[in-house]
Design a protein around this motif. Structure first.
Motif, PDB file in Angstrom:
ATOM      1  N   SER A 112      -2.396   9.671  -0.386  1.00  0.00           N
ATOM      2  CA  SER A 112      -2.159   9.270   1.001  1.00  0.00           C
ATOM      3  C   SER A 112      -2.403   7.770   1.125  1.00  0.00           C
ATOM      4  CB  SER A 112      -3.091  10.027   1.945  1.00  0.00           C
ATOM      5  OG  SER A 112      -4.431   9.610   1.728  1.00  0.00           O
ATOM      6  N   LEU A 113      -1.827   7.185   2.149  1.00  0.00           N
ATOM      7  CA  LEU A 113      -1.976   5.757   2.386  1.00  0.00           C
ATOM      8  C   LEU A 113      -3.445   5.393   2.588  1.00  0.00           C
ATOM      9  CD1 LEU A 113      -0.453   3.100   2.747  1.00  0.00           C
ATOM     10  CD2 LEU A 113      -0.213   3.651   5.173  1.00  0.00           C
ATOM     11  N   ASP A 143       3.093   6.044  -2.826  1.00  0.00           N
ATOM     12  CA  ASP A 143       4.230   6.804  -3.347  1.00  0.00           C
ATOM     13  C   ASP A 143       4.131   6.982  -4.865  1.00  0.00           C
ATOM     14  OD1 ASP A 143       5.230   6.931  -0.780  1.00  0.00           O
ATOM     15  OD2 ASP A 143       6.667   5.289  -1.067  1.00  0.00           O
ATOM     16  N   TYR A 203       0.828  -1.199   0.000  1.00  0.00           N
ATOM     17  CA  TYR A 203       0.000   0.000   0.000  1.00  0.00           C
ATOM     18  C   TYR A 203       0.868   1.257   0.000  1.00  0.00           C
ATOM     19  CZ  TYR A 203      -4.041  -2.949   1.014  1.00  0.00           C
ATOM     20  OH  TYR A 203      -5.021  -3.889   0.950  1.00  0.00           O
ATOM     21  N   GLN A 204       1.949   1.239   0.748  1.00  0.00           N
ATOM     22  CA  GLN A 204       2.832   2.400   0.808  1.00  0.00           C
ATOM     23  C   GLN A 204       3.496   2.660  -0.540  1.00  0.00           C
ATOM     24  OE1 GLN A 204       3.159   4.623   3.470  1.00  0.00           O
ATOM     25  NE2 GLN A 204       4.042   5.768   1.774  1.00  0.00           N
ATOM     26  N   GLU A 205       3.928   1.605  -1.229  1.00  0.00           N
ATOM     27  CA  GLU A 205       4.524   1.774  -2.550  1.00  0.00           C
ATOM     28  C   GLU A 205       3.516   2.377  -3.532  1.00  0.00           C
ATOM     29  OE1 GLU A 205       7.832  -1.804  -2.807  1.00  0.00           O
ATOM     30  OE2 GLU A 205       5.699  -2.331  -2.998  1.00  0.00           O
TER      31      GLU A 205
END
Length: 119
Positions: free
Chosen positions: A95-96, A90, A85-87
């Motif tokens: 936002s996450l 980015d 999810y973070q990738e």
């Protein structure tokens, strides 16, 4: 190496968006690699099994193409490319929490479409 992966996807994503903006055409791509990957995973034993898998994959593509661009991109990056999810956050400059909500809602829309079509 892992820190390069989100950056490369981000560059590829933005390049893709630039090409779409320049061409002003809707481009639909049928990815035979996805089908082959799915067939290899499921070890299709008969022509009937292979047909069912192809049909399900085609219906999934149709459902995904009906999603908004942000939901579609987030869902493909998560489910096909198996990014975290973070990738994804980015790469898409979101936002996450927005990524998680987009993926959740996209999956729910696909599930509802499948239930409507096959019920």
């Amino acid at each position: 190496m892992e820190k390069i992966k989100p950056w490369l996807f981000k560059v590829a994503y933005h390049t893709f968006i630039d090409v779409l903006r320049k061409d002003k055409h809707l481009i639909q791509v049928k990815d035979s690699e996805v089908l082959n990957h799915l067939l290899d995973q499921n070890q299709a034993k008969s022509a009937e099994d292979e047909y069912v898998i192809k049909d399900q994959l085609n219906n999934w593509y149709i459902a995904v193409n009906q999603l908004t661009v942000s939901k579609r991109n987030a869902l493909l990056l998560r489910d096909y490319y198996q990014l975290s999810y973070q990738e994804i956050a980015d790469i898409l400059n979101l936002s996450l929490s927005k990524v998680k909500v987009s993926i959740y809602r996209g999956r729910k829309e696909i599930e509802k479409k499948w239930l409507d079509d096959y019920s």
